[in-house]
Write an enzyme that holds these catalytic residues in place. Sequence first.
Site, PDB file in Angstrom:
ATOM      1  N   GLU A 177     -20.479 -17.940  28.961  1.00 57.11           N
ATOM      2  CA  GLU A 177     -20.083 -19.145  28.207  1.00 57.11           C
ATOM      3  C   GLU A 177     -18.807 -19.762  28.800  1.00 57.11           C
ATOM      4  O   GLU A 177     -17.899 -19.044  29.193  1.00 57.11           O
ATOM      5  CB  GLU A 177     -19.820 -18.763  26.751  1.00 57.11           C
ATOM      6  CG  GLU A 177     -19.396 -19.958  25.894  1.00 57.11           C
ATOM      7  CD  GLU A 177     -19.546 -19.654  24.421  1.00 57.11           C
ATOM      8  OE1 GLU A 177     -20.689 -19.439  23.981  1.00 57.11           O
ATOM      9  OE2 GLU A 177     -18.519 -19.623  23.736  1.00 57.11           O
TER      10      GLU A 177
ATOM     11  N   TYR B 129     -18.966 -26.928  22.340  1.00 58.40           N
ATOM     12  CA  TYR B 129     -18.758 -28.304  21.885  1.00 58.40           C
ATOM     13  C   TYR B 129     -17.433 -28.318  21.140  1.00 58.40           C
ATOM     14  O   TYR B 129     -17.258 -27.529  20.204  1.00 58.40           O
ATOM     15  CB  TYR B 129     -19.904 -28.657  20.948  1.00 58.40           C
ATOM     16  CG  TYR B 129     -20.111 -30.116  20.674  1.00 58.40           C
ATOM     17  CD1 TYR B 129     -20.780 -30.924  21.587  1.00 58.40           C
ATOM     18  CD2 TYR B 129     -19.684 -30.684  19.470  1.00 58.40           C
ATOM     19  CE1 TYR B 129     -21.020 -32.259  21.316  1.00 58.40           C
ATOM     20  CE2 TYR B 129     -19.920 -32.029  19.197  1.00 58.40           C
ATOM     21  CZ  TYR B 129     -20.583 -32.813  20.122  1.00 58.40           C
ATOM     22  OH  TYR B 129     -20.829 -34.131  19.854  1.00 58.40           O
TER      23      TYR B 129
ATOM     24  N   ASP C 209     -17.035 -25.664  12.413  1.00 60.66           N
ATOM     25  CA  ASP C 209     -16.122 -25.308  11.319  1.00 60.66           C
ATOM     26  C   ASP C 209     -15.727 -26.562  10.558  1.00 60.66           C
ATOM     27  O   ASP C 209     -15.520 -27.622  11.150  1.00 60.66           O
ATOM     28  CB  ASP C 209     -14.883 -24.602  11.873  1.00 60.66           C
ATOM     29  CG  ASP C 209     -15.219 -23.179  12.313  1.00 60.66           C
ATOM     30  OD1 ASP C 209     -16.042 -22.536  11.630  1.00 60.66           O
ATOM     31  OD2 ASP C 209     -14.678 -22.730  13.335  1.00 60.66           O
TER      32      ASP C 209
ATOM     33  N   TYR D  47     -24.636 -14.082  12.484  1.00 67.25           N
ATOM     34  CA  TYR D  47     -23.388 -13.356  12.191  1.00 67.25           C
ATOM     35  C   TYR D  47     -23.686 -11.936  11.715  1.00 67.25           C
ATOM     36  O   TYR D  47     -23.928 -11.728  10.509  1.00 67.25           O
ATOM     37  CB  TYR D  47     -22.590 -14.139  11.135  1.00 67.25           C
ATOM     38  CG  TYR D  47     -22.299 -15.552  11.589  1.00 67.25           C
ATOM     39  CD1 TYR D  47     -21.114 -15.840  12.258  1.00 67.25           C
ATOM     40  CD2 TYR D  47     -23.232 -16.570  11.411  1.00 67.25           C
ATOM     41  CE1 TYR D  47     -20.864 -17.123  12.735  1.00 67.25           C
ATOM     42  CE2 TYR D  47     -23.000 -17.854  11.885  1.00 67.25           C
ATOM     43  CZ  TYR D  47     -21.810 -18.128  12.541  1.00 67.25           C
ATOM     44  OH  TYR D  47     -21.569 -19.389  13.027  1.00 67.25           O
TER      45      TYR D  47
HETATM   46  P1  FAD Z   1     -24.612 -22.765   9.232  1.00 70.69           P
HETATM   47  O1  FAD Z   1     -25.781 -22.007   9.744  1.00 70.69           O
HETATM   48  O2  FAD Z   1     -24.837 -24.120   8.706  1.00 70.69           O
HETATM   49  O3  FAD Z   1     -23.880 -21.848   8.193  1.00 70.69           O
HETATM   50  C1  FAD Z   1     -22.587 -22.178   7.677  1.00 70.69           C
HETATM   51  C2  FAD Z   1     -22.379 -21.501   6.325  1.00 70.69           C
HETATM   52  O4  FAD Z   1     -23.207 -22.134   5.365  1.00 70.69           O
HETATM   53  C3  FAD Z   1     -22.775 -20.028   6.308  1.00 70.69           C
HETATM   54  O5  FAD Z   1     -21.901 -19.371   5.445  1.00 70.69           O
HETATM   55  C4  FAD Z   1     -24.196 -20.038   5.773  1.00 70.69           C
HETATM   56  O6  FAD Z   1     -24.539 -18.812   5.162  1.00 70.69           O
HETATM   57  C5  FAD Z   1     -24.108 -21.192   4.783  1.00 70.69           C
HETATM   58  N1  FAD Z   1     -25.376 -21.916   4.592  1.00 70.69           N
HETATM   59  C6  FAD Z   1     -26.289 -22.244   5.527  1.00 70.69           C
HETATM   60  N2  FAD Z   1     -27.303 -22.940   4.991  1.00 70.69           N
HETATM   61  C7  FAD Z   1     -27.016 -23.065   3.662  1.00 70.69           C
HETATM   62  C8  FAD Z   1     -27.679 -23.680   2.550  1.00 70.69           C
HETATM   63  N3  FAD Z   1     -28.854 -24.312   2.707  1.00 70.69           N
HETATM   64  N4  FAD Z   1     -27.081 -23.631   1.323  1.00 70.69           N
HETATM   65  C9  FAD Z   1     -25.897 -23.001   1.141  1.00 70.69           C
HETATM   66  N5  FAD Z   1     -25.235 -22.372   2.171  1.00 70.69           N
HETATM   67  C10 FAD Z   1     -25.787 -22.421   3.407  1.00 70.69           C
HETATM   68  N6  FAD Z   1     -18.092 -24.019  16.847  1.00 70.69           N
HETATM   69  C11 FAD Z   1     -17.808 -25.177  17.512  1.00 70.69           C
HETATM   70  O7  FAD Z   1     -17.075 -26.034  16.978  1.00 70.69           O
HETATM   71  N7  FAD Z   1     -18.302 -25.415  18.776  1.00 70.69           N
HETATM   72  C12 FAD Z   1     -19.114 -24.522  19.406  1.00 70.69           C
HETATM   73  O8  FAD Z   1     -19.545 -24.776  20.536  1.00 70.69           O
HETATM   74  C13 FAD Z   1     -19.444 -23.281  18.726  1.00 70.69           C
HETATM   75  N8  FAD Z   1     -20.250 -22.373  19.316  1.00 70.69           N
HETATM   76  C14 FAD Z   1     -20.593 -21.223  18.621  1.00 70.69           C
HETATM   77  C15 FAD Z   1     -21.475 -20.305  19.213  1.00 70.69           C
HETATM   78  C16 FAD Z   1     -21.843 -19.132  18.528  1.00 70.69           C
HETATM   79  C17 FAD Z   1     -22.808 -18.167  19.185  1.00 70.69           C
HETATM   80  C18 FAD Z   1     -21.295 -18.863  17.259  1.00 70.69           C
HETATM   81  C19 FAD Z   1     -21.641 -17.579  16.562  1.00 70.69           C
HETATM   82  C20 FAD Z   1     -20.414 -19.764  16.667  1.00 70.69           C
HETATM   83  C21 FAD Z   1     -20.067 -20.958  17.331  1.00 70.69           C
HETATM   84  N9  FAD Z   1     -19.207 -21.908  16.753  1.00 70.69           N
HETATM   85  C22 FAD Z   1     -18.900 -23.077  17.439  1.00 70.69           C
HETATM   86  C23 FAD Z   1     -18.621 -21.663  15.441  1.00 70.69           C
HETATM   87  C24 FAD Z   1     -19.501 -22.225  14.289  1.00 70.69           C
HETATM   88  O9  FAD Z   1     -19.528 -23.631  14.378  1.00 70.69           O
HETATM   89  C25 FAD Z   1     -18.889 -21.765  12.969  1.00 70.69           C
HETATM   90  O10 FAD Z   1     -19.041 -20.379  12.817  1.00 70.69           O
HETATM   91  C26 FAD Z   1     -19.346 -22.520  11.735  1.00 70.69           C
HETATM   92  O11 FAD Z   1     -18.449 -22.185  10.662  1.00 70.69           O
HETATM   93  C27 FAD Z   1     -20.762 -22.183  11.252  1.00 70.69           C
HETATM   94  O12 FAD Z   1     -21.695 -22.731  12.059  1.00 70.69           O
HETATM   95  P2  FAD Z   1     -23.270 -22.390  11.865  1.00 70.69           P
HETATM   96  O13 FAD Z   1     -24.002 -23.221  12.818  1.00 70.69           O
HETATM   97  O14 FAD Z   1     -23.488 -20.927  11.899  1.00 70.69           O
HETATM   98  O15 FAD Z   1     -23.457 -22.935  10.377  1.00 70.69           O
END
Ligand code: FAD
Length: 286
Positions: free
Chosen positions: A17, A49, A109, A143
């Site tokens: 990455e 991103y 985030d 996670y």
């Molecule tokens: P989601 O899957 O949307 O989940 C977010 C939260 O909402 C979780 O607690 C989940 O349980 C909850 N949730 C999901 N769906 C629902 C629903 N329907 N109703 C109620 N609750 C729900 N961040 C960046 O800014 N740029 C990056 O490039 C980046 N790359 C990453 C790469 C990896 C491999 C990982 C693990 C993280 C990365 N992150 C990045 C961080 C990520 O954006 C954060 O962890 C963010 O807080 C959650 O993103 P997510 O896509 O997992 O969110």
Amino acid sequence: MKIKEILAEKRPTISFEVFPPKTEDKYESVKEAALEIAKLKPAFMSVTYGAGGGTSRYTVDIASTLKEQGHVTPIAHLTCVSSTKEKVKEVLQELKEKKIENILALRGDIPEGGPIAHDYRYASELIYDIKQAGDFCIGAACYPEGHVESANKSVDIEYLKEKVEAGCDFVTTQMFFDNNILYNYLYRIRERGITVPVVAGIMPVTNVSQIKRICQMSGTALPVRFRALLDRFGDDPAAMKQAGIAYATEQIVDLIANHVNGIHVYSMNKPDVARKIRENLSEIIR
Ligand code: FAD
């Protein structure tokens, strides 16, 4: 090439990455580091991103450079919580034009003070839109220790299932330092019917302050054995780097021995760290 096809081969793979620059003046040095890492011939490389999306142009450009000049399959990250549907459409169009087939779809985030746009709440909504927009291979985040905002792991796994149902082809884990946490998680998600490939995210820790900050934000647990390294070598950057690379290598060897074939290294734009890990695994990942 689509990452789902690479993972379907079910052989050990390593990917790296990089993160894009925040400002134009750092662009060339980031590009150089990314191309150095590409020389290690990883299965693919991801480009993160920037939070807020202000640097999305650099994500697309670095991913495209990796493809055209580095001859490596790129995956561009894309976040949605600070974005509008219009902006997402625009980025997807750019990715199509540059023939980038892989996207890691994320919520991002939530900024202090709340989201600056309200088109998206969760990554599953973004995954759905990407799926409608074209023939992309879509990855998502997962996670093993639960997402920080989740009440518990079971709830988190239910939402992971939603992401898979929305169309994601594989998932990449948040970093973890105890492989047993991943093995337990794999058991639970498989039991829940989530069958997509899981790529294990491994962070070689080379800097103590960086890891303390990341763990505070992500809730990642530091095992006693790992904390001992930080305590013993934390004040000696060269020793810490060597110990961090050795720990990450050991984690990877154990994962592959247990048939976790997809390994993604959070190489943080450090070609020397990526190279050392690659060398350590030269006979294990051929
Ligand atoms: P989601 O899957 O949307 O989940 C977010 C939260 O909402 C979780 O607690 C989940 O349980 C909850 N949730 C999901 N769906 C629902 C629903 N329907 N109703 C109620 N609750 C729900 N961040 C960046 O800014 N740029 C990056 O490039 C980046 N790359 C990453 C790469 C990896 C491999 C990982 C693990 C993280 C990365 N992150 C990045 C961080 C990520 O954006 C954060 O962890 C963010 O807080 C959650 O993103 P997510 O896509 O997992 O969110």
